[in-house]
Design a protein around this motif. Structure first.
Motif, short mmCIF file in Angstrom:
data_model
loop_
_atom_site.label_atom_id
_atom_site.label_comp_id
_atom_site.label_asym_id
_atom_site.label_seq_id
_atom_site.Cartn_x
_atom_site.Cartn_y
_atom_site.Cartn_z
N LEU A 199 7.50 -9.92 -24.60
CA LEU A 199 8.16 -11.16 -24.71
C LEU A 199 8.04 -12.32 -24.50
CD1 LEU A 199 11.62 -9.26 -27.16
CD2 LEU A 199 9.77 -11.45 -27.83
N PHE A 200 8.38 -13.86 -24.31
CA PHE A 200 8.76 -14.81 -23.60
C PHE A 200 7.62 -15.12 -22.70
CE2 PHE A 200 12.62 -13.54 -25.79
CZ PHE A 200 12.93 -13.89 -26.68
N ARG A 201 6.50 -14.15 -22.70
CA ARG A 201 5.66 -14.05 -21.48
C ARG A 201 4.68 -15.16 -21.64
NH1 ARG A 201 6.02 -10.21 -17.54
NH2 ARG A 201 4.47 -11.34 -16.84
N GLU A 202 3.94 -15.62 -21.03
CA GLU A 202 2.31 -16.85 -20.77
C GLU A 202 1.32 -16.08 -21.99
OE1 GLU A 202 2.08 -14.37 -17.05
OE2 GLU A 202 3.80 -15.41 -18.52
N PHE A 203 0.95 -16.72 -22.66
CA PHE A 203 -0.17 -15.88 -23.63
C PHE A 203 -1.39 -15.49 -22.41
CE2 PHE A 203 -4.42 -17.55 -25.17
CZ PHE A 203 -4.32 -16.22 -26.79
N SER A 204 -1.71 -15.92 -21.26
CA SER A 204 -2.66 -14.92 -20.53
C SER A 204 -2.30 -13.59 -21.07
CB SER A 204 -2.79 -15.62 -19.19
OG SER A 204 -2.01 -15.81 -18.14
N TYR A 205 -0.76 -13.43 -20.19
CA TYR A 205 -0.45 -12.32 -19.86
C TYR A 205 -0.29 -11.16 -21.49
CZ TYR A 205 2.54 -8.01 -19.32
OH TYR A 205 3.71 -7.24 -18.69
N ILE A 206 0.04 -11.30 -22.09
CA ILE A 206 0.28 -10.95 -23.61
C ILE A 206 -1.12 -10.41 -24.34
CG2 ILE A 206 2.29 -11.92 -24.32
CD1 ILE A 206 0.39 -13.18 -26.12
N LYS A 207 -2.56 -11.67 -23.84
CA LYS A 207 -4.27 -11.06 -24.16
C LYS A 207 -4.74 -10.59 -22.85
CE LYS A 207 -7.41 -13.69 -24.57
NZ LYS A 207 -8.16 -15.15 -23.91
N ALA A 208 -3.89 -9.47 -22.27
CA ALA A 208 -4.64 -8.96 -20.77
C ALA A 208 -5.13 -7.82 -21.13
CB ALA A 208 -3.61 -9.16 -19.41
N THR A 209 -4.34 -7.31 -21.86
CA THR A 209 -4.95 -6.28 -22.47
C THR A 209 -4.47 -5.55 -23.96
OG1 THR A 209 -2.74 -4.77 -21.91
CG2 THR A 209 -3.59 -5.37 -20.10
N HIS A 257 -3.45 -3.03 -25.27
CA HIS A 257 -2.18 -2.70 -25.21
C HIS A 257 -1.16 -3.58 -25.72
CE1 HIS A 257 2.38 -0.44 -24.93
NE2 HIS A 257 2.26 -0.91 -23.97
N ASN A 258 -0.61 -4.93 -24.56
CA ASN A 258 0.00 -5.82 -24.82
C ASN A 258 -0.58 -6.72 -25.91
OD1 ASN A 258 0.49 -5.16 -22.15
ND2 ASN A 258 -0.30 -7.53 -20.94
N ARG A 259 -1.65 -6.47 -26.65
CA ARG A 259 -2.05 -7.57 -27.57
C ARG A 259 -0.93 -6.66 -29.17
NH1 ARG A 259 -8.27 -9.83 -26.95
NH2 ARG A 259 -8.35 -9.96 -25.10
N GLU A 260 -1.51 -5.44 -28.55
CA GLU A 260 -1.19 -4.74 -30.15
C GLU A 260 0.41 -4.94 -29.93
OE1 GLU A 260 1.55 -0.63 -30.88
OE2 GLU A 260 0.46 -1.01 -28.82
N SER A 261 0.88 -4.93 -29.15
CA SER A 261 3.06 -4.85 -28.69
C SER A 261 3.42 -6.38 -29.12
CB SER A 261 3.00 -5.18 -27.33
OG SER A 261 2.54 -3.60 -26.37
N PHE A 262 2.13 -6.79 -28.80
CA PHE A 262 2.69 -8.51 -29.63
C PHE A 262 2.66 -8.71 -30.87
CE2 PHE A 262 2.00 -13.39 -30.41
CZ PHE A 262 3.00 -13.72 -30.05
N ILE A 263 1.64 -8.28 -31.82
CA ILE A 263 1.52 -8.04 -32.34
C ILE A 263 2.79 -7.32 -33.55
CG2 ILE A 263 -0.07 -7.18 -35.18
CD1 ILE A 263 -2.31 -7.60 -33.19
N HIS A 264 3.30 -6.28 -32.52
CA HIS A 264 4.00 -5.27 -33.20
C HIS A 264 5.95 -5.69 -33.23
CE1 HIS A 264 6.11 -1.99 -35.16
NE2 HIS A 264 6.88 -2.35 -33.90
N ILE A 265 5.32 -7.10 -32.43
CA ILE A 265 6.73 -7.58 -31.75
C ILE A 265 7.25 -8.47 -32.69
CG2 ILE A 265 7.67 -8.86 -30.43
CD1 ILE A 265 8.70 -6.57 -29.18
N PHE A 266 6.29 -9.53 -32.96
CA PHE A 266 5.73 -10.73 -34.14
C PHE A 266 5.52 -10.28 -35.47
CE2 PHE A 266 3.53 -13.10 -37.50
CZ PHE A 266 4.06 -14.54 -36.92
N TRP A 267 5.62 -9.20 -35.97
CA TRP A 267 6.24 -8.05 -37.33
C TRP A 267 7.60 -8.02 -37.71
CZ3 TRP A 267 7.48 -2.92 -37.63
CH2 TRP A 267 7.10 -2.03 -38.93
N LYS A 268 8.24 -7.44 -36.11
CA LYS A 268 9.18 -7.33 -36.10
C LYS A 268 10.33 -8.65 -36.73
CE LYS A 268 11.70 -3.12 -34.58
NZ LYS A 268 11.94 -1.89 -35.44
N CYS A 269 9.82 -9.35 -35.61
CA CYS A 269 10.84 -10.58 -35.39
C CYS A 269 11.45 -11.27 -36.80
CB CYS A 269 10.52 -11.28 -34.21
SG CYS A 269 11.03 -10.57 -32.71
N PHE A 270 9.37 -11.28 -37.64
CA PHE A 270 9.40 -12.12 -38.20
C PHE A 270 9.45 -10.93 -40.10
CE2 PHE A 270 8.31 -14.82 -34.52
CZ PHE A 270 9.57 -15.69 -34.71
N ARG A 271 9.16 -10.45 -40.33
CA ARG A 271 9.52 -9.62 -41.03
C ARG A 271 9.91 -9.44 -42.26
NH1 ARG A 271 12.15 -5.31 -43.56
NH2 ARG A 271 13.48 -5.54 -42.36
#
Length: 228
Positions: free
Chosen positions: A15-25, A27-41
């Motif tokens: 959450l609220f991290r830079e793009f280079s961080y959320i795409k780094a692994t 797991h981070n990518r999967e986590s960001f997709i999941h957070i996006f879904w939870k926030c805006f479902r």
């Protein structure tokens, strides 16, 4: 340390991290997709249709430097490369976004293969084509490329399988890819990506989103909203 571990385990660390961080692994990518879904479902639950620019704004609420280009590429999947200023449902967008974001390097690589096949060139990938596919490729080189018609699905599948054998990044299951491409003679690039986005097995492999029937169901969030 325990708090940080829990945050990573729950996926909140992106959450609220830079793009280079959320795409780094992965797991981070999967986590960001999941957070996006939870926030805006709730957008999907309300049945709202949003424009590309609006989805871009939502993503930038979670990641301030999230690139608009990736949202544009997602819109091309949803709209099959049609006018990207059309409105999109939440479910169409998020499953397509998942493919574009989680498998970004794979999508870029098969795009290059697709463009080579479309123009009749030998793809930039190491494959051992069958005699049939060689004949098909050489004959297609004499035909005028047709973006709408797409490319031969069998040759495209062979090229993708050859790519996956040496690919260092994440890619969808080759069983699922073959399943999709075995069901058609010709395929367009964005039509193929949309088929990946709709494939339940690929969605389960990533693990970020529920299957489509359950996409808008989240009892915990519903209880929280009712309490508020």
């Amino acid at each position: 340390m325990q708090l940080r571990f829990t945050s990573v385990k729950n996926g909140n660390h992106v959450l609220f991290r830079e793009f280079s961080y959320i795409k780094a692994t992965p797991h981070n990518r999967e986590s960001f997709i999941h957070i996006f879904w939870k926030c805006f479902r709730q957008i999907g639950k309300n049945g709202d249709l949003l424009a590309m620019s609006e989805y871009s704004s939502l993503l930038q609420l979670l990641c301030p430097d999230f690139p608009a280009e990736m949202v544009q590429n997602t819109a091309r999947i949803v709209l099959i490369d049609d006018a990207t200023d059309c409105l999109m449902s939440f479910s169409d967008f998020i499953y397509s976004f998942q493919i574009q974001f989680f498998y970004e390097e794979f999508v870029e690589s098969i795009s290059a293969i697709y463009q080579d096949l479309l123009s009749g060139k030998n793809p930039n990938t190491v494959i051992v084509p069958t005699s049939t596919s060689v004949e098909q490729l050489s004959s297609s080189a004499n035909d005028k490329p047709d973006v709408q018609e797409g490319v031969d699905a069998t040759i495209f599948c062979e090229c993708i399988e050859g790519l996956c054998e040496r690919f260092k990044h994440k890619y969808p299951s080759t069983v699922a890819i073959k399943e999709i491409l075995d069901n058609t003679q010709r395929v367009s690039f964005y039509g193929f990506l949309m088929a990946l986005a709709k494939h339940e097995g690929i969605n389960q492999d990533i693990g970020a989103l529920p299957n489509k029937p359950d996409l808008l169901i989240d009892p915990e969030m519903d209880q929280e909203l009712e309490r508020l």
